[in-house]
Design a protein around this motif. Sequence first.
Motif, PDB file in Angstrom:
ATOM      1  N   ARG A  57       0.794  -1.204   0.000  1.00 50.20           N
ATOM      2  CA  ARG A  57       0.000   0.000   0.000  1.00 50.20           C
ATOM      3  C   ARG A  57       0.835   1.266   0.000  1.00 50.20           C
ATOM      4  O   ARG A  57       1.853   1.326   0.675  1.00 50.20           O
ATOM      5  CB  ARG A  57      -0.868  -0.032   1.246  1.00 50.20           C
TER       6      ARG A  57
ATOM      7  N   LEU B 223      -7.835   8.561   6.426  1.00 52.92           N
ATOM      8  CA  LEU B 223      -8.490   7.262   6.341  1.00 52.92           C
ATOM      9  C   LEU B 223      -9.204   7.176   4.999  1.00 52.92           C
ATOM     10  O   LEU B 223      -9.996   8.046   4.653  1.00 52.92           O
ATOM     11  CB  LEU B 223      -9.501   7.108   7.476  1.00 52.92           C
TER      12      LEU B 223
ATOM     13  N   ASP C 272      -8.188   1.725   3.103  1.00 50.90           N
ATOM     14  CA  ASP C 272      -8.054   1.170   4.448  1.00 50.90           C
ATOM     15  C   ASP C 272      -9.206   0.217   4.746  1.00 50.90           C
ATOM     16  O   ASP C 272      -9.032  -0.781   5.445  1.00 50.90           O
ATOM     17  CB  ASP C 272      -8.060   2.296   5.492  1.00 50.90           C
TER      18      ASP C 272
ATOM     19  N   ARG D 249      -9.706  -6.400   4.491  1.00 49.16           N
ATOM     20  CA  ARG D 249     -10.033  -5.040   4.055  1.00 49.16           C
ATOM     21  C   ARG D 249     -11.494  -4.888   3.646  1.00 49.16           C
ATOM     22  O   ARG D 249     -12.121  -3.862   3.925  1.00 49.16           O
ATOM     23  CB  ARG D 249      -9.143  -4.637   2.869  1.00 49.16           C
TER      24      ARG D 249
ATOM     25  N   LYS E 225     -13.290   1.634  13.208  1.00 49.49           N
ATOM     26  CA  LYS E 225     -12.071   1.882  12.435  1.00 49.49           C
ATOM     27  C   LYS E 225     -11.460   3.236  12.770  1.00 49.49           C
ATOM     28  O   LYS E 225     -10.229   3.379  12.792  1.00 49.49           O
ATOM     29  CB  LYS E 225     -12.394   1.812  10.932  1.00 49.49           C
TER      30      LYS E 225
ATOM     31  N   VAL F 112      -7.148   5.326  13.886  1.00 48.73           N
ATOM     32  CA  VAL F 112      -6.416   6.372  13.149  1.00 48.73           C
ATOM     33  C   VAL F 112      -6.673   7.724  13.772  1.00 48.73           C
ATOM     34  O   VAL F 112      -7.583   7.906  14.586  1.00 48.73           O
ATOM     35  CB  VAL F 112      -6.839   6.406  11.663  1.00 48.73           C
TER      36      VAL F 112
END
Length: 224
Positions: free
Chosen positions: A3, A10, A137, A193, A217, A221
Motif C-alpha cells: 500500500r 483514512l 483502508d 479489508r 475503524k 487512526v
Amino acid sequence: MKRKAHNSGLFLTLEGGEGSGKTTLSQKLYDHLIGKGCSVLLTRAPGGTELGKSIREILLHKESIELNKFSELLLFLADRAQHVHEVIMPALNKGQIVLCDRFNDSTIAYQGAARDSFSPTYVEELCLFATENLVPDLTFYLDLDPKVGLKRANDAILKDGKNSYDRLEKEELVFHKKVRDGYLSLAKKYSDRIVTIDAETAQDKVFQEVAEITDKKLLEVSCT
C-alpha cells in the motif's frame, strides 16, 4: 498488495453492483462522519475530477461513441490516476477521511471478471499501477442479487424521470452476475479489508452496520 503510504487520513470505499445503494449510503455515511466532527471528502469514480467528469460522460452516457473493451479499461484507469493524484492523496496527506463511491475493486469486477477479455489479476495490476499502489483502508461491498439490483436501478430511473440507462446498466443479466462473482472473489481474497454487507436488507439497517464498523475503524487512526 503493498500500500502507498500517506500521513494520517483514512481511505474508505463503497462497492457494489447496480442498484445496491452505494450512492445513498455514501451520503448517509458522509453526514454521519461530519456529525462526529470529522473532516471528510466525499468523491466518486469515475468523475471525481474535471477530467474524470469528461471521462465518465464518455464511459457511461456517450452512446454515439462505440468503446471497445481496451478503450473502456484504459479510460477507467486514466480517471483513476488523475483522481488519486489530484484529489485523494492530497486529502489523505492532510489527514482527512476520503469516502469514495467506487474505486479499483469496481474495475477489477466489471472490466476484469465480467468482460472476459482480461483476467482480474491483470486488471488489478493495472489498477495498482494507475493509482501508485494506493489501496483503501476499509471497503464496504454491498452484496445484492443482480436481478434485485437491476430492478431497483430501473425503479430509480423511472422515479427520477430519466429516459435511459447508462452503458453498464444496459448489460445483460449474465454480465452482472459475473460482476457479483468478481466482487465476492475479491471479498474472499481481501477479507481483512473488504467487509461484505447484505444489501437486500433495509437501508437503515445497512447504514447502521456500516456506521458501527466505520466508528470502530476511526479509533485506529487520527483524522482531522
